[in-house]
Design a protein around this motif. Structure first.
Motif, short mmCIF file in Angstrom:
data_model
loop_
_atom_site.label_atom_id
_atom_site.label_comp_id
_atom_site.label_asym_id
_atom_site.label_seq_id
_atom_site.Cartn_x
_atom_site.Cartn_y
_atom_site.Cartn_z
N ARG A 197 65.63 -35.38 46.61
CA ARG A 197 66.59 -35.60 45.52
C ARG A 197 65.92 -36.21 44.30
N VAL A 198 65.07 -37.21 44.52
CA VAL A 198 64.39 -37.86 43.40
C VAL A 198 63.40 -36.89 42.76
N ARG A 199 62.70 -36.11 43.57
CA ARG A 199 61.74 -35.14 43.03
C ARG A 199 62.44 -34.17 42.08
N LYS A 200 63.58 -33.63 42.50
CA LYS A 200 64.31 -32.66 41.68
C LYS A 200 64.85 -33.29 40.40
N ALA A 201 65.44 -34.49 40.51
CA ALA A 201 66.00 -35.15 39.34
C ALA A 201 64.90 -35.53 38.35
N ALA A 202 63.78 -36.02 38.86
CA ALA A 202 62.68 -36.43 37.98
C ALA A 202 62.09 -35.23 37.25
N LYS A 203 61.99 -34.11 37.94
CA LYS A 203 61.41 -32.91 37.33
C LYS A 203 62.22 -32.46 36.13
N LEU A 204 63.54 -32.62 36.19
CA LEU A 204 64.39 -32.24 35.06
C LEU A 204 64.08 -33.08 33.82
N MET A 205 63.58 -34.29 34.02
CA MET A 205 63.25 -35.20 32.92
C MET A 205 61.76 -35.19 32.60
N ASP A 206 61.04 -34.24 33.17
CA ASP A 206 59.59 -34.13 32.98
C ASP A 206 58.87 -35.40 33.46
N ILE A 207 59.37 -35.94 34.56
CA ILE A 207 58.76 -37.11 35.20
C ILE A 207 58.28 -36.69 36.59
N SER A 208 57.12 -37.17 36.99
CA SER A 208 56.55 -36.78 38.28
C SER A 208 56.88 -37.80 39.37
N LEU A 209 57.29 -37.31 40.52
CA LEU A 209 57.38 -38.17 41.70
C LEU A 209 55.99 -38.21 42.31
N LEU A 210 55.31 -39.32 42.16
CA LEU A 210 53.92 -39.43 42.59
C LEU A 210 53.80 -39.62 44.10
N ASP A 211 54.73 -40.37 44.67
CA ASP A 211 54.63 -40.67 46.10
C ASP A 211 55.90 -41.35 46.58
N HIS A 212 56.06 -41.38 47.88
CA HIS A 212 57.09 -42.18 48.54
C HIS A 212 56.38 -42.90 49.68
N ILE A 213 56.32 -44.22 49.58
CA ILE A 213 55.59 -45.04 50.55
C ILE A 213 56.58 -45.74 51.47
N ILE A 214 56.31 -45.70 52.77
CA ILE A 214 57.10 -46.44 53.75
C ILE A 214 56.20 -47.51 54.36
N ILE A 215 56.59 -48.77 54.20
CA ILE A 215 55.79 -49.90 54.66
C ILE A 215 56.37 -50.48 55.94
N ALA A 216 55.50 -50.71 56.92
CA ALA A 216 55.89 -51.37 58.16
C ALA A 216 54.75 -52.30 58.58
N ASP A 217 54.99 -53.60 58.49
CA ASP A 217 53.95 -54.60 58.75
C ASP A 217 52.75 -54.32 57.83
N ASN A 218 51.57 -54.09 58.41
CA ASN A 218 50.38 -53.87 57.59
C ASN A 218 50.00 -52.39 57.50
N CYS A 219 50.92 -51.52 57.89
CA CYS A 219 50.66 -50.08 57.85
C CYS A 219 51.63 -49.41 56.88
N TYR A 220 51.33 -48.16 56.55
CA TYR A 220 52.24 -47.43 55.67
C TYR A 220 52.12 -45.93 55.90
N TYR A 221 53.17 -45.24 55.48
CA TYR A 221 53.19 -43.78 55.48
C TYR A 221 53.30 -43.33 54.04
N SER A 222 52.52 -42.32 53.67
CA SER A 222 52.53 -41.80 52.31
C SER A 222 52.90 -40.33 52.31
N TYR A 223 53.98 -39.99 51.60
CA TYR A 223 54.36 -38.59 51.46
C TYR A 223 53.27 -37.81 50.73
N ALA A 224 52.64 -38.44 49.73
CA ALA A 224 51.60 -37.75 48.97
C ALA A 224 50.39 -37.44 49.85
#
Length: 230
Positions: A197-224
């Motif tokens: 949803r954020v990717r599509k909305a941002a694209k309409l405004m010529d803004i890039s969704l660079l990443d979505h980070i999920i943090i858990a303790d000292n680890c993380y998941y990166s969509y990028a």
């Protein structure tokens, strides 16, 4: 019986005097914690009590930061509300100092950069929070903002608030970031939907969704990093 106050110790054994003589880096975590609490009990010194508190947290300061005032006062004789609040306040100052230093020199060039910027703010929380990092065309951080706060398993996300913040800041890029208190970094179906949803909305405004980070303790998941941000 009288408590074993730090003032009653031999001078060379007192954490405060040791810090003044040798510098703060010479003190162990337990000695630093002992300075904060000031005194122990009739049966153990402030340092011994501090060692026991740290041991209960696996000698991990991040785990210690997750203990609540109730955890500290109920779990340790000699720790009242005032001492528990002092411990929490000191840990929070340390987190804010780290976050402030990173923010002053922040440029988002990788998922690790985004993780390091928001990890101090999210790592100890017992509930989920959604934040955004906004960048200019050069990747320099121009703002970071909390969007929402939820429960232990999810938080709501208002797409309008995210886009409003990005537009008002004249941002060229957005990084979504939220935490999983469970310790599991795997994205949920709701996380996937929010990213889309954020990717599509941002694209309409010529803004890039660079990443979505999920943090858990000292680890993380990166969509990028997983090729799922675009």
């Amino acid at each position: 019986m009288e408590k074993l106050s730090i003032k009653r110790w031999a001078e060379e054994d007192r954490p405060r005097e040791k810090m003044l003589q040798k510098g703060v880096a010479a003190l162990s975590d337990a000695e630093l914690l002992a300075i904060l609490i000031g005194s122990g009990t009739a049966s153990e010194s402030a340092v011994q009590l501090s060692q026991r508190i740290l041991h209960s947290a696996g000698n991990n300061l991040n785990a210690l930061g997750k203990l609540t005032v109730k955890d500290l006062t109920a779990g340790f004789k000699g720790i009242g509300t005032a001492k528990a609040v002092t411990i929490q306040a000191a840990l929070e100052l340390g987190k804010r100092r780290g976050a402030s230093d990173i923010y002053q020199r922040s440029r988002i060039q990788s998922s690790r950069d985004a993780f390091q910027l928001l990890h101090p703010l999210l790592c100890d929380l017992p509930h989920e929070e959604l934040w955004i990092i906004l960048t200019n065309q050069a990747g320099k951080v121009i703002a970071k903002q909390k969007i929402s706060q939820g429960g232990t398993t999810e938080t709501t996300a208002d797409l309008r608030l995210i886009m409003k913040a990005a537009i008002q800041s004249l941002a060229s890029g957005i990084v979504l970031c939220h935490n999983h208190p469970s310790g599991n970094t795997n994205p949920s179906q709701q996380d996937d939907l929010l990213t889309g949803r954020v990717r599509k909305a941002a694209k309409l405004m010529d803004i890039s969704l660079l990443d979505h980070i999920i943090i858990a303790d000292n680890c993380y998941y990166s969509y990028a990093d997983e090729g799922r941000a675009e």
